[in-house]
Design a protein around this motif. Sequence first.
Motif, short mmCIF file in Angstrom:
data_model
loop_
_atom_site.label_atom_id
_atom_site.label_comp_id
_atom_site.label_asym_id
_atom_site.label_seq_id
_atom_site.Cartn_x
_atom_site.Cartn_y
_atom_site.Cartn_z
N PRO A 1 0.82 -1.22 0.00
CA PRO A 1 0.00 0.00 0.00
C PRO A 1 0.85 1.26 0.00
N GLY A 2 0.19 2.36 -0.25
CA GLY A 2 0.87 3.64 -0.23
C GLY A 2 -0.10 4.73 0.20
N HIS A 3 0.40 5.94 0.29
CA HIS A 3 -0.44 7.05 0.74
C HIS A 3 0.15 8.36 0.23
N ILE A 4 -0.65 9.39 0.29
CA ILE A 4 -0.18 10.73 -0.05
C ILE A 4 0.40 11.37 1.20
N ASP A 5 1.67 11.71 1.12
CA ASP A 5 2.33 12.34 2.25
C ASP A 5 1.76 13.75 2.44
N PRO A 6 1.12 14.03 3.58
CA PRO A 6 0.49 15.35 3.77
C PRO A 6 1.48 16.51 3.78
N GLN B 1 3.06 14.25 -1.98
CA GLN B 1 3.59 13.31 -2.94
C GLN B 1 3.19 11.88 -2.55
N TYR B 2 3.03 11.05 -3.60
CA TYR B 2 2.70 9.64 -3.34
C TYR B 2 3.90 8.94 -2.71
N THR B 3 3.66 8.20 -1.66
CA THR B 3 4.72 7.50 -0.95
C THR B 3 4.31 6.07 -0.66
N LEU B 4 5.16 5.10 -1.01
CA LEU B 4 4.87 3.71 -0.69
C LEU B 4 5.17 3.44 0.78
N ASP B 5 4.37 2.59 1.39
CA ASP B 5 4.64 2.17 2.76
C ASP B 5 5.94 1.39 2.81
N PRO C 1 1.56 2.95 -8.35
CA PRO C 1 2.96 3.33 -8.46
C PRO C 1 3.14 4.49 -9.41
N PRO C 2 4.10 5.37 -9.16
CA PRO C 2 4.21 6.61 -9.93
C PRO C 2 4.54 6.43 -11.39
N GLN C 3 4.91 5.20 -11.85
CA GLN C 3 5.21 5.05 -13.26
C GLN C 3 3.96 4.97 -14.12
N VAL C 4 2.79 4.89 -13.48
CA VAL C 4 1.55 4.75 -14.23
C VAL C 4 1.12 6.11 -14.73
N SER C 5 1.01 6.27 -16.05
CA SER C 5 0.65 7.56 -16.60
C SER C 5 -0.86 7.80 -16.55
N GLN C 6 -1.64 6.74 -16.70
CA GLN C 6 -3.08 6.84 -16.60
C GLN C 6 -3.51 6.26 -15.25
N PRO C 7 -4.75 6.52 -14.83
CA PRO C 7 -5.20 5.93 -13.56
C PRO C 7 -5.01 4.42 -13.57
N ALA C 8 -4.45 3.91 -12.49
CA ALA C 8 -4.11 2.49 -12.42
C ALA C 8 -5.30 1.67 -11.96
N PRO C 9 -5.30 0.36 -12.29
CA PRO C 9 -6.40 -0.49 -11.82
C PRO C 9 -6.34 -0.61 -10.31
N ARG C 10 -7.47 -0.77 -9.70
CA ARG C 10 -7.49 -1.00 -8.27
C ARG C 10 -7.03 -2.41 -8.00
#
Length: 412
Positions: A222-227, A231-235, A400-409
Motif C-alpha cells: 500500500p501507499g499514501h499521499i504524504d500530507p 507526494q505519493y509514498t509507498l509504505d 505506483p508513480p510510473q503509471v501515466s493513466q489511472p491504475a487499476p485498483r
Amino acid sequence: MSRLDAIQENDIGVEKSERKPLENFALEVVRYSQDSKSRDAIEGIRLDTGKEVTVVLRPYTGPLKAPRAEIKDFVAEKGEISTLLKSLPSDEMRKQMLQGIKAKTEPGGTIIVQGSYTEENGTVNARWLKSASKYPGHSQVLPKIMLRVNPIKYKKREGQTYASASATALFSDSAQRVHSAEDLSSALKMAFKGADSIKGQPIVLVRLAHEDETKAFEFPLPGHIDPTTNQYTLDTPEQAAACVLKMEVGKKIAELAKHQDLLVEVIPGTRITLGPHTKASFENKNSERSLEQINRSYRFSTESDKETGFTESYLVLHPTKGGWHVFSAAGPLSNKPFLFHARDTYTPHFIAGHPIVTFEDQEQPHPNEPSIEVADVSEEDMGFEIDDVVNEQLSAETAPPQVSQPAPRMRM
C-alpha cells in the motif's frame, strides 16, 4: 461412386488436440547465417536453457495481408542500431527511429521465437519472430517467470474512461511456509521488499491449503499521499506487514498459521504496468476494446477476458526515468500453456498444484504487435474458515508513480 471416397487426403497426420505443443522462447542473437538447407537462419542461445540453437522460419501461409518480418529483416551489424540511437538528441526522434526498424536486431540483442518445434536435425523451425531487445542492454528480457497478464481495468474520471493494463509476476521459489503469527509477520516484511529483477509494485500472495481446499489472498504494497509533501509514498515493508495483520482477514490467517495440518505460505511477487507506447499501439486500432487482446493467452475461457491465470512466460521489461519497470511484451512458453489460479500455483511447498485448463492451440500474434497484458484472478467461495473477502483499497491515486493513466485498483 468412386472407390477413393472412403479415403481423404486430410486423413494423414495427427489430430489437432494430439499435436505436441509448440514452444515460445527468448533467443540471444549470435549471428545471422544460413542452415544446411540454404535457408536464412539465426544462430543464437536460448535464454531459458542456455543451449545454442539455429532458428529458421517456415513459409507463411496465413491470412494476414501485412507480411510478417522474415529473417532478412532482422539482420543488423553490431553497433548499427545502438550507435545511431544514442546519437539522437530526443526521445521522440529515438521513438520514430525504432518504429522504422521494428525487426532489426544486432548480435547480442534478443528475439522472441514463437510457435516453434525442433526438426530431426536439431534446427528450430518457427512460425513468428519478434525483436525484443535491439542490442545488448536495450531492454531486459526475463526468459522464464511465473506470470499472469491481468484483465483490463476501466475507470471513469472527469467524464473520461481510462483503460489500464498490468501483469503480475510470482517468485514461487522464494515462497516461505509459516507456522505462527511471528513467522507470518517476518515473511510478509521480507516479501514486501520486492525483487531486484523487476522494479514494480511489490505484492504478496498468501496461500492456505488444507486437504483438497486452497485459498489465496493478494496484498499489494500500500501507499499514501504524504500530507507534508503532497507526494505519493509507498509504505515501508514493516508498515505494510503491520497493515495486513491489522485486517480482519490478516488476523484470521495469523490464527490459522498455528495449525500444523494447514499449509500457510507467503509468496512474493511484483505487479507492473504496460508501457505507454505499447498500450497506445493497441488503442490506436479500430476496435474500441482492442486493448483486451493483450491477455488472450492467459484467459481461462477464450470467450471472456474477466479472469486470467498464471503460467510460465517470457517477459520484456524497460526502465523508466523514475526507476520503475514497464513491460512491452510477454507470453507463455507454450502455445498450449497450463493456466493456474493464484491459489493453485506451484511452489517448493505445494507440489500438488494442479492446472485449471490447458489453453488450446492459439494463433500467435502478428510479429509487429505487442503480445501481452494484465489481470486479477477472483477467488471462488470454497467453504474455507476464512471469509473470502477482497478489499479494493488501492485506488488509482495510490498506484505506483510510473503509471501515466489511472491504475487499476488492486486486490487486497
